[in-house]
Design a protein around this motif. Structure first.
Motif, PDB file in Angstrom:
ATOM      1  N   LYS A   1       0.854  -1.175   0.000  1.00 38.83           N
ATOM      2  CA  LYS A   1       0.000   0.000   0.000  1.00 38.83           C
ATOM      3  C   LYS A   1       0.893   1.228   0.000  1.00 38.83           C
ATOM      4  CE  LYS A   1      -0.514  -0.259   5.042  1.00 38.83           C
ATOM      5  NZ  LYS A   1      -1.481  -0.343   6.157  1.00 38.83           N
TER       6      LYS A   1
ATOM      7  N   GLN B   1      -6.898  -0.552  -5.477  1.00 33.07           N
ATOM      8  CA  GLN B   1      -7.717   0.645  -5.563  1.00 33.07           C
ATOM      9  C   GLN B   1      -6.869   1.906  -5.459  1.00 33.07           C
ATOM     10  OE1 GLN B   1     -10.452   0.001  -2.313  1.00 33.07           O
ATOM     11  NE2 GLN B   1     -11.921  -1.075  -3.605  1.00 33.07           N
ATOM     12  N   VAL B   2      -7.266   2.920  -6.187  1.00 34.44           N
ATOM     13  CA  VAL B   2      -6.664   4.241  -6.086  1.00 34.44           C
ATOM     14  C   VAL B   2      -7.753   5.195  -5.580  1.00 34.44           C
ATOM     15  CG1 VAL B   2      -5.592   6.145  -7.330  1.00 34.44           C
ATOM     16  CG2 VAL B   2      -5.045   3.783  -7.952  1.00 34.44           C
ATOM     17  N   ILE B   3      -7.489   5.819  -4.436  1.00 28.33           N
ATOM     18  CA  ILE B   3      -8.489   6.650  -3.784  1.00 28.33           C
ATOM     19  C   ILE B   3      -8.021   8.108  -3.729  1.00 28.33           C
ATOM     20  CG2 ILE B   3      -9.864   6.997  -1.695  1.00 28.33           C
ATOM     21  CD1 ILE B   3     -10.465   4.363  -3.065  1.00 28.33           C
ATOM     22  N   HIS B   4      -8.926   9.034  -4.067  1.00 22.82           N
ATOM     23  CA  HIS B   4      -8.671  10.469  -3.930  1.00 22.82           C
ATOM     24  C   HIS B   4      -9.982  11.125  -3.502  1.00 22.82           C
ATOM     25  CE1 HIS B   4      -7.369  14.543  -4.632  1.00 22.82           C
ATOM     26  NE2 HIS B   4      -8.351  14.739  -5.506  1.00 22.82           N
TER      27      HIS B   4
ATOM     28  N   ASN C   1     -11.921  10.341  -1.170  1.00 21.69           N
ATOM     29  CA  ASN C   1     -12.904   9.287  -0.882  1.00 21.69           C
ATOM     30  C   ASN C   1     -13.603   8.748  -2.128  1.00 21.69           C
ATOM     31  OD1 ASN C   1     -12.454   9.360   1.931  1.00 21.69           O
ATOM     32  ND2 ASN C   1     -13.787  11.162   2.104  1.00 21.69           N
ATOM     33  N   ARG C   2     -13.027   8.997  -3.294  1.00 24.97           N
ATOM     34  CA  ARG C   2     -13.571   8.439  -4.528  1.00 24.97           C
ATOM     35  C   ARG C   2     -12.551   7.488  -5.141  1.00 24.97           C
ATOM     36  NH1 ARG C   2     -15.125  12.541  -8.787  1.00 24.97           N
ATOM     37  NH2 ARG C   2     -13.230  13.603  -8.097  1.00 24.97           N
ATOM     38  N   GLU C   3     -13.032   6.420  -5.730  1.00 25.88           N
ATOM     39  CA  GLU C   3     -12.154   5.415  -6.326  1.00 25.88           C
ATOM     40  C   GLU C   3     -11.933   5.722  -7.808  1.00 25.88           C
ATOM     41  OE1 GLU C   3     -11.975   0.591  -7.193  1.00 25.88           O
ATOM     42  OE2 GLU C   3     -13.404   1.405  -5.726  1.00 25.88           O
TER      43      GLU C   3
ATOM     44  N   SER D   1      -9.548   4.528 -11.527  1.00 27.24           N
ATOM     45  CA  SER D   1      -8.853   3.435 -12.199  1.00 27.24           C
ATOM     46  C   SER D   1      -7.349   3.578 -12.027  1.00 27.24           C
ATOM     47  CB  SER D   1      -9.193   3.422 -13.694  1.00 27.24           C
ATOM     48  OG  SER D   1      -8.324   2.528 -14.388  1.00 27.24           O
TER      49      SER D   1
ATOM     50  N   ALA E   1      -3.105   4.186  -2.634  1.00 27.67           N
ATOM     51  CA  ALA E   1      -3.371   2.955  -3.372  1.00 27.67           C
ATOM     52  C   ALA E   1      -3.120   1.773  -2.451  1.00 27.67           C
ATOM     53  CB  ALA E   1      -2.476   2.865  -4.605  1.00 27.67           C
TER      54      ALA E   1
ATOM     55  N   PRO F   1      -7.427  -4.069  -1.788  1.00 25.88           N
ATOM     56  CA  PRO F   1      -8.585  -4.171  -0.910  1.00 25.88           C
ATOM     57  C   PRO F   1      -8.691  -5.545  -0.270  1.00 25.88           C
ATOM     58  CG  PRO F   1      -9.248  -4.319  -3.207  1.00 25.88           C
ATOM     59  CD  PRO F   1      -7.791  -3.975  -3.200  1.00 25.88           C
TER      60      PRO F   1
END
Length: 280
Positions: A23, A243-246, A248-250, A252, A270, A273
């Motif tokens: 991670k 997953q790539v999160i920014h 609180n939104r995922e 690609s 990233a 999960p």
């Protein structure tokens, strides 16, 4: 020749047959720069997380136990891979272009601890010794799977750069000069990569005379010899997802920060999960 080993990844989406806990948190920047300590990664505006995930795995895996080389009948073995040091003719050192010279068999490899008259510095470093005349040249015969870094005097034969602590594997896709050869795609390496399909041979020169590549690149001659770093191949898992999160939104992992509409200085994270447990 010295040899040492590190674990690492060379395939995108590759795993060791264990749960992947890699991670990372990134700050968006102009170019990609991975922090060996894992605390301050920078991802370039045009680099997708998917392109550097294997490099992140390599940094994490270097902290684990690693396999060792064994010597058998003049061949170094590690995992399911091997390296043979082959003798060949030394071609003239000029700007002319020459075809590949013929192979003249394997060099003899001797464990340093079996050499009675070896210099103290060599005994302290350990490894193996390869007797070579200055009229001879060497190429490396490679077998197996994985990734191999070849250094002479800590100068990378593929990238031409000095070895850096915890540098891991670098691919062109990650915005850096590639610094390894891939097995089995690369069955041998003839010498130093000079670009445009040309190489300079591996030859033996006296250390301390200013003739080594180490001297030309770093200005010093403290190491000499050959150093090998081996990365075993990871088994590909087509079901591996991260997953790539920014905010609180995922997003690609195949898209770069620029394609996601992010700006320099913004943060993303990233991770793999956790698998959801099935209810009975």
């Amino acid at each position: 020749a010295d040899y040492n080993i590190q674990k690492g990844a060379i395939q995108k989406g590759a795993v060791w047959g264990r749960e992947d806990k890699t991670k990372a948190r990134f700050t968006v920047g102009r170019t990609t720069k991975l922090d060996p300590t894992g605390g301050n990664h920078v991802i370039g505006m045009d680099t997708a997380v998917n392109d550097i995930w294997a490099d992140l795995q390599a940094l994490q895996d270097q902290k684990e136990n690693v396999p060792t080389f064994t010597l058998d009948d003049g061949v170094l073995h590690v995992g399911d891979s091997s390296v043979s040091f082959m003798r060949t003719l030394r071609i003239p050192c000029n700007e002319a272009k020459y075809p590949l010279p013929p192979s003249l068999g394997k060099f003899r490899i001797l464990p340093v601890d079996e050499l009675r008259n070896a210099p103290q510095q060599m005994k302290k470093r350990g490894g193996v010794a390869i007797p070579i005349r200055q009229s001879e040249a060497m190429w490396l015969n490679l077998n197996g799977t994985g990734a191999l870094q070849v250094f002479t005097g800590k100068v990378n034969a593929v990238s031409g750069k000095m070895h850096q602590k915890n540098e891991g594997l670098r691919r062109e896709a990650s915005g850096a000069t590639q610094n390894y050869v891939s097995l089995p795609k690369q069955p041998w390496i003839d010498g130093y990569n000079c670009g445009n399909g040309y190489v300079r041979q591996f030859v033996g020169v006296p250390l301390g005379k200013g003739l080594s590549v180490e001297k030309q690149i770093s200005g010093q001659e403290n190491t000499g010899g050959i150093q090998l770093v081996y990365y075993p191949l990871k088994l590909k898992d087509s079901k591996l997802k991260f997953q790539v999160i920014h905010s609180n939104r995922e997003f690609s992992p195949l898209l770069s920060p620029r394609e996601l509409g992010l700006k320099v200085g913004e943060k993303i994270k990233a991770f793999i999960p956790k698998k959801k447990k099935k209810s009975l």
